[in-house]
Design a protein around this motif. Structure first.
Motif, PDB file in Angstrom:
ATOM      1  N   THR A  90      39.457  40.774  38.494  1.00  0.00           N
ATOM      2  CA  THR A  90      38.508  39.694  38.219  1.00  0.00           C
ATOM      3  C   THR A  90      38.722  39.139  36.824  1.00  0.00           C
ATOM      4  N   GLY A  91      38.916  40.025  35.850  1.00  0.00           N
ATOM      5  CA  GLY A  91      39.127  39.586  34.477  1.00  0.00           C
ATOM      6  C   GLY A  91      40.396  38.794  34.283  1.00  0.00           C
ATOM      7  N   VAL A  92      41.465  39.206  34.975  1.00  0.00           N
ATOM      8  CA  VAL A  92      42.710  38.452  34.876  1.00  0.00           C
ATOM      9  C   VAL A  92      42.529  37.073  35.495  1.00  0.00           C
ATOM     10  N   ARG A  93      41.802  37.007  36.610  1.00  0.00           N
ATOM     11  CA  ARG A  93      41.562  35.718  37.276  1.00  0.00           C
ATOM     12  C   ARG A  93      40.784  34.763  36.387  1.00  0.00           C
ATOM     13  N   ASP A  94      39.697  35.286  35.759  1.00  0.00           N
ATOM     14  CA  ASP A  94      38.849  34.368  34.987  1.00  0.00           C
ATOM     15  C   ASP A  94      39.279  34.229  33.525  1.00  0.00           C
ATOM     16  N   GLY A  95      40.376  34.893  33.156  1.00  0.00           N
ATOM     17  CA  GLY A  95      40.917  34.726  31.813  1.00  0.00           C
ATOM     18  C   GLY A  95      40.312  35.619  30.757  1.00  0.00           C
ATOM     19  N   THR A  96      39.387  36.502  31.098  1.00  0.00           N
ATOM     20  CA  THR A  96      38.799  37.396  30.096  1.00  0.00           C
ATOM     21  C   THR A  96      39.684  38.603  29.800  1.00  0.00           C
ATOM     22  N   ILE A  97      40.685  38.853  30.645  1.00  0.00           N
ATOM     23  CA  ILE A  97      41.663  39.916  30.401  1.00  0.00           C
ATOM     24  C   ILE A  97      43.037  39.281  30.361  1.00  0.00           C
ATOM     25  N   ASP A  98      43.758  39.568  29.302  1.00  0.00           N
ATOM     26  CA  ASP A  98      45.089  39.003  29.108  1.00  0.00           C
ATOM     27  C   ASP A  98      46.112  39.975  29.681  1.00  0.00           C
ATOM     28  N   ALA A  99      46.734  39.600  30.776  1.00  0.00           N
ATOM     29  CA  ALA A  99      47.731  40.458  31.416  1.00  0.00           C
ATOM     30  C   ALA A  99      48.833  39.597  31.995  1.00  0.00           C
ATOM     31  N   THR A 100      50.058  40.087  31.888  1.00  0.00           N
ATOM     32  CA  THR A 100      51.194  39.404  32.489  1.00  0.00           C
ATOM     33  C   THR A 100      51.386  39.930  33.904  1.00  0.00           C
ATOM     34  N   VAL A 101      51.236  39.039  34.871  1.00  0.00           N
ATOM     35  CA  VAL A 101      51.337  39.421  36.275  1.00  0.00           C
ATOM     36  C   VAL A 101      52.465  38.619  36.914  1.00  0.00           C
ATOM     37  N   HIS A 102      53.312  39.307  37.654  1.00  0.00           N
ATOM     38  CA  HIS A 102      54.458  38.647  38.292  1.00  0.00           C
ATOM     39  C   HIS A 102      53.978  37.525  39.206  1.00  0.00           C
ATOM     40  N   GLU A 103      54.738  36.438  39.227  1.00  0.00           N
ATOM     41  CA  GLU A 103      54.322  35.258  39.996  1.00  0.00           C
ATOM     42  C   GLU A 103      54.156  35.559  41.488  1.00  0.00           C
ATOM     43  N   SER A 104      54.847  36.567  41.988  1.00  0.00           N
ATOM     44  CA  SER A 104      54.717  36.904  43.409  1.00  0.00           C
ATOM     45  C   SER A 104      53.352  37.479  43.741  1.00  0.00           C
ATOM     46  N   LEU A 105      52.582  37.857  42.714  1.00  0.00           N
ATOM     47  CA  LEU A 105      51.251  38.431  42.928  1.00  0.00           C
ATOM     48  C   LEU A 105      50.142  37.405  42.777  1.00  0.00           C
ATOM     49  N   THR A 106      50.466  36.169  42.492  1.00  0.00           N
ATOM     50  CA  THR A 106      49.452  35.159  42.203  1.00  0.00           C
ATOM     51  C   THR A 106      48.481  34.975  43.363  1.00  0.00           C
ATOM     52  N   THR A 107      49.010  34.855  44.572  1.00  0.00           N
ATOM     53  CA  THR A 107      48.145  34.639  45.734  1.00  0.00           C
ATOM     54  C   THR A 107      47.242  35.844  45.957  1.00  0.00           C
ATOM     55  N   GLU A 108      47.810  37.037  45.879  1.00  0.00           N
ATOM     56  CA  GLU A 108      47.000  38.230  46.090  1.00  0.00           C
ATOM     57  C   GLU A 108      45.923  38.362  45.014  1.00  0.00           C
ATOM     58  N   LEU A 109      46.270  38.069  43.789  1.00  0.00           N
ATOM     59  CA  LEU A 109      45.304  38.190  42.706  1.00  0.00           C
ATOM     60  C   LEU A 109      44.111  37.265  42.925  1.00  0.00           C
ATOM     61  N   ARG A 110      44.354  36.092  43.512  1.00  0.00           N
ATOM     62  CA  ARG A 110      43.265  35.163  43.779  1.00  0.00           C
ATOM     63  C   ARG A 110      42.350  35.662  44.890  1.00  0.00           C
ATOM     64  N   SER A 111      42.893  36.421  45.837  1.00  0.00           N
ATOM     65  CA  SER A 111      42.121  36.780  47.033  1.00  0.00           C
ATOM     66  C   SER A 111      41.576  38.209  47.016  1.00  0.00           C
ATOM     67  N   VAL A 112      42.113  39.092  46.177  1.00  0.00           N
ATOM     68  CA  VAL A 112      41.687  40.491  46.219  1.00  0.00           C
ATOM     69  C   VAL A 112      40.222  40.611  45.803  1.00  0.00           C
TER      70      VAL A 112
END
Length: 624
Positions: A90-112
């Motif tokens: 949730t924090g990575v999605r809303d920008g409150t946590i700074d983390a480098t996430v591989h582009e292949s995980l973008t869709t999953e990160l939005r839906s998890v």
């Protein structure tokens, strides 16, 4: 300046580093250099590395996974809270946590969500971020150096420095060594070795127990019949890799049923096991009523009484009845508070009358029958453990129909909150798991009880009921069966070699299944003696590391685990602990869980990491 070498930079090794970072300010005079040795990336390590199939998922929900201590953890060091996997996403999605996430995980990160089941790659990103946070939190007195290499040996006297040799020939001289190796690969055991030799003699292919993501499955041909022995998590991963992993597709068909479209590259999977059915799905709901007050019947007073009792304890007669009583209490507390329309008695009256009788007594059964009119609402642990016991099927079609109905019923129970009493039992299982650890650590159980009762039956039952796959995996298995890709052998599966074939059958159904390939779909059992890791192998052969051996007047049994003290010190073949060598993890006699820590559970792994970290820092603070 003191030096520490941590062999294994996965969650266990990096979790120890976090406790070093948290405790270091209390030891300002101690300067410490930490060498992390692992050929895989620090944080995820081998099992959770990013470089694996994106189809493989965790069997834990994000809200149940944390790498951070909280105020329930009873340890001497400071508590350093942090986000669960769910809060991190949730924090990575809303920008409150700074983390480098591989582009292949973008869709999953939005839906998890907090209650979906993420891919292992997303967990890899969380563990990588956790490691980066730990590095950033280290004070100036602690330096970390990473070695992307395999440690192959460690030498050194109990009262002197240790030398860790790496696979490239280089060495690290250190004051303390911590083995944080996680699950251990092992050469085949005696039965498996005999089967492997027979298979070679007959030109057959046998794959012994191993970590599924590391298996080379390319030799299994399209359309080839393959026997899979085991229906747990390793089987689930194998089914994924050999079907969807070969280009098949799952789509939603009419009436919402899942349909599998084969690619043509799949083998024909024949699966069987002792129970004959897959592990239970993870519950997809929360409690309806308030949590049961646990532990109640297997808590500190009962454990203290068992510890004070002279002589050995038998698991079946002394321990399991108390554990089962608490599991039943968790189940019925949720049934009475969450679904009062399905009971005929007030909770207070039921609780008072439930307290006295033994678990397996006629009095307790009569109470449940009176208070709970619906038979499907009554908890029957024996029936749960062996759901096909005593059943005989006229043909394989009847067996398939029954297993299909069983799996569908499990999906209904684990997917509908009207059955939330199952979650009450699930949470009680976690409670008794922690209490049992105290009896195990005290060495009160007979060797037979420890090896067969706890390490054998209890861990198997716990995994079957409480540590199964996400529900969607069982829906996929049903779709694979409907597509003709998966078939069931039956319970109490037996395998022999005849006429250059593996022949499998079950006493519950007529007929046999013949293949030229057999895969044992499970992880290797703990075995320091048969460990393939070169470091462990060298230590064991020199007698500097031993398997945990239990003996009483009647039996002598090896658990296969690395023998350690309760503090985690490695014990040699003569019974002496080495003061400069620790071993931490699920394959040690400390028996820390192999799964990730659930928040707010006072996890033993956190407590052990904290104690070892403080020992290391205290040593570093001493004058040399």
């Amino acid at each position: 300046m003191s030096t520490l070498v941590v062999v294994g930079a996965g969650p266990k090794g990096v979790g120890l580093l976090e406790r070093i970072a948290a405790n270091a300010p209390e030891f300002p005079r101690g300067r410490l250099t930490v060498h992390l040795v692992d050929p895989f990336p620090p944080g995820p390590g081998r099992v959770w590395r990013f470089a694996q199939s994106p189809l493989l998922r965790m069997n834990s929900m994000p809200e149940d996974v944390t790498m951070f201590t909280d105020d329930t953890v009873r340890c001497a060091g400071p508590i350093r809270p942090g986000p669960t996997l769910a809060e991190w996403a949730t924090g990575v999605r809303d920008g409150t946590i700074d983390a480098t996430v591989h582009e292949s995980l973008t869709t999953e990160l939005r839906s998890v969500t907090a209650t979906t089941f993420p891919t292992r790659r997303l967990q890899s990103a969380y563990l990588t971020w956790f490691y980066e946070q730990v590095r950033a939190a280290l004070p100036d007195t602690v330096e970390v150096r990473v070695h992307a290499a395999r440690a192959v040996d460690v030498t050194g006297p109990p009262d002197g420095t240790q030398t860790v040799r790496l696979a490239d020939g280089s060495t690290l001289v250190t004051d303390i060594v911590v083995l944080a190796l996680g699950h251990l690969d092992a050469a085949p055991g005696p039965e498996e070795a005999r089967l492997a030799e027979t298979a070679r003699a007959h030109g057959l292919r046998y794959v012994p127990p191993a970590y599924t993501a590391d298996l080379d499955l390319s030799h299994i041909a399209p359309g080839e019949p393959v026997l899979l022995r085991g229906l747990g998590l390793a089987f689930t991963d194998l089914a994924v890799l050999l079907t969807e992993g070969r280009g098949g597709r799952f789509v939603t068909g009419d009436h919402g049923a899942l349909v599998y479209h084969p690619s043509g590259a799949e083998p024909l999977l024949w699966a069987g096991s002792r129970r004959g059915v897959p592990y239970h799905a993870k519950p997809g709901y929360r409690l309806h009523g308030p949590p049961a007050p646990l532990p109640r019947f297997f808590g500190p007073p009962q454990v203290d009484a068992l510890l004070a009792r002279p002589g050995w304890l038998d698991f079946d007669t002394d321990v399991w009845p108390l554990m089962a009583k608490d599991i039943g209490w968790g189940y019925y507390h949720e049934l009475f508070t969450g679904h009062p329309d399905r009971v005929r008695m007030d909770l207070d009256e039921f609780a008072a009358r439930y307290a006295a009788p033994d678990w397996d007594s006629g009095e307790l059964r009569a109470l449940v029958e009176k208070a709970v009119p619906g038979e499907t609402d009554r908890l029957d642990l024996a029936a749960i453990d062996r759901p096909l016991r005593g059943l005989v099927f006229p043909d394989r079609g009847a067996l398939t129909d029954h297993v299909r109905a069983y799996v569908q019923a499990d999906l209904t129970r684990r997917g509908s909150a009207s059955f939330s009493a199952d979650l009450g039992a699930f949470l009680a299982l976690l409670s008794v798991f922690g209490q049992l650890a105290q009896l195990v650590a005290a060495g009160k159980l007979t060797p037979v009880s420890q090896v067969d009762g706890v390490d054998g039956w209890w861990f198997g039952f716990f995994s079957f009921y409480a540590s199964g796959p996400p529900a969607h995996r069982l829906r996929e298995l049903l779709a694979l069966e409907r597509a003709g890709v998966l078939r069931f052998v039956g319970p109490d599966m037996r395998v022999r070699v005849e006429d250059r074939r593996f022949v499998a059958d079950s006493p519950a159904v007529p007929g046999t299944v013949e293949t030229t390939t057999l895969v044992d779909a499970r992880l290797p059992a703990p075995s320091a003696r048969r460990a393939t890791d070169p470091l462990l192998r060298n230590l064991f052969h020199r007698g500097e590391l031993a398997e945990e051996l239990l003996l009483d007047a009647e039996a002598e049994r090896s658990t296969g685990r690395i023998h350690t003290t309760t503090e985690g010190l490695v014990v040699d073949a003569t019974g002496r602990p080495h003061p400069r060598r620790f071993a931490l993890g699920p394959h040690t006699s400390a028996r820390s869980p192999g799964a990730f820590t659930r928040p707010r559970t006072n996890a033993p792994g956190f407590r052990q990491n904290d104690a070892v970290a403080r020992h290391i820092l205290a040593r570093a603070a001493q004058p040399r």
